[in-house]
Design a protein around this motif. Sequence first.
Motif, PDB file in Angstrom:
ATOM      1  N   ILE A   1       0.823  -1.215   0.000  1.00  0.00           N
ATOM      2  CA  ILE A   1       0.000   0.000   0.000  1.00  0.00           C
ATOM      3  C   ILE A   1       0.856   1.264   0.000  1.00  0.00           C
ATOM      4  CG2 ILE A   1      -0.275   0.166   2.501  1.00  0.00           C
ATOM      5  CD1 ILE A   1      -3.166   0.542   0.171  1.00  0.00           C
TER       6      ILE A   1
ATOM      7  N   LEU B   1      -3.871  -8.040   1.804  1.00  0.00           N
ATOM      8  CA  LEU B   1      -5.131  -8.754   1.752  1.00  0.00           C
ATOM      9  C   LEU B   1      -5.077  -9.803   0.638  1.00  0.00           C
ATOM     10  CD1 LEU B   1      -7.355  -5.600   1.985  1.00  0.00           C
ATOM     11  CD2 LEU B   1      -7.005  -7.284   3.753  1.00  0.00           C
TER      12      LEU B   1
ATOM     13  N   ILE C   1      -3.275   5.343   6.311  1.00  0.00           N
ATOM     14  CA  ILE C   1      -2.531   4.083   6.373  1.00  0.00           C
ATOM     15  C   ILE C   1      -1.933   3.892   7.757  1.00  0.00           C
ATOM     16  CG2 ILE C   1      -0.516   2.876   5.482  1.00  0.00           C
ATOM     17  CD1 ILE C   1      -1.053   4.195   2.825  1.00  0.00           C
TER      18      ILE C   1
ATOM     19  N   SER D   1      -5.016   3.092  10.378  1.00  0.00           N
ATOM     20  CA  SER D   1      -5.526   1.737  10.270  1.00  0.00           C
ATOM     21  C   SER D   1      -4.292   0.903   9.941  1.00  0.00           C
ATOM     22  CB  SER D   1      -6.566   1.644   9.162  1.00  0.00           C
ATOM     23  OG  SER D   1      -5.977   2.007   7.947  1.00  0.00           O
ATOM     24  N   LYS D   2      -4.393  -0.402  10.022  1.00  0.00           N
ATOM     25  CA  LYS D   2      -3.147  -1.148   9.869  1.00  0.00           C
ATOM     26  C   LYS D   2      -3.210  -2.082   8.668  1.00  0.00           C
ATOM     27  CE  LYS D   2      -2.120  -3.485  13.325  1.00  0.00           C
ATOM     28  NZ  LYS D   2      -1.812  -3.997  14.638  1.00  0.00           N
ATOM     29  N   PRO D   3      -3.148  -1.545   7.454  1.00  0.00           N
ATOM     30  CA  PRO D   3      -3.231  -2.443   6.305  1.00  0.00           C
ATOM     31  C   PRO D   3      -1.897  -3.080   5.951  1.00  0.00           C
ATOM     32  CG  PRO D   3      -3.144  -0.201   5.555  1.00  0.00           C
ATOM     33  CD  PRO D   3      -2.994  -0.156   7.040  1.00  0.00           C
TER      34      PRO D   3
END
Lengths: 178, 102
Positions: A38, A94, A84, A87-89
């Motif tokens: 990301i 994914l 980013i 939140s912890k992407p």
Amino acid sequence: MTPVQGLIRPDLVAKIGFGLVAAATFGGAIIAVFFRNIIHNVLGLALALFGVAGIFFYLGSPFLAFMELLIYVGAITITITFAIMLSKPIGGPLPERSFKKTLGAGSVCVLIFGLLSYIVMGTKWTPAAMRSSDWSVKAIGQMLLTKYDLVFELISLVLLVSILGAIVTARYGRGRVE
Amino acid sequence: MNSLTTYLLIAAMLFTIGLFGVLRRRSLIAMLISIELMLNAASINFLAFTKFVSPDPATGQIYVLLIMGVAAAEVAIALAIIISLYRWLRTIDIERADRLRG
């Protein structure tokens, strides 16, 4: 200072610059969409926006090119980076979409691009009969406060409401999870 | 490089890449990035028409400024939604946000 004849050709330099700008736009867009990480996506978005600012410059509006750098590259990219961080992407990407869905998305996109380019190529664009050539910032300011006053007021209202809505939405749900 | 068609095709390509990102990615932030690309394609279209066909140069530039303002508001709202959703679900995978599914 006179340009050296035959050594630097302005039209060639302009063409090379335009190629670089278009390459930055498409390269950045491809990084922004196709890479898995990301952070790379955000950096690709910044590159693409730099390219779009260059295209604005080529379209004859340096003011909008600087606004693009200021608002998009300066503010929006940083805001997405904050999203980013909060939140912890990053902890593991994914799972991918299934191949069938990707194929469907790809074919829809190819179809839409084909349709758009068919329309663009097939239409004969005729310029308006009387065209003003006043590209100055002064003209924009005068129009913004006289003829397009509603746009000016409306965008102020939209920004105010969105700030309030963002605060309310971000506070909602605090302290309910765990 | 100096024709309306070139710029319109560049904008169409950018729009298509952004659309593919919106359809394919599962992370909310990645979808937000793709939407920004699509908005920029619309801005390029506005400014290209302003340069080549429109009677008044100020109009298109004002609308591009409007798009930038709307994009800034949209990113602020999206950030709030992302944070709120992350608090509820501990993930930003949109496939998990299916509480309204029948």
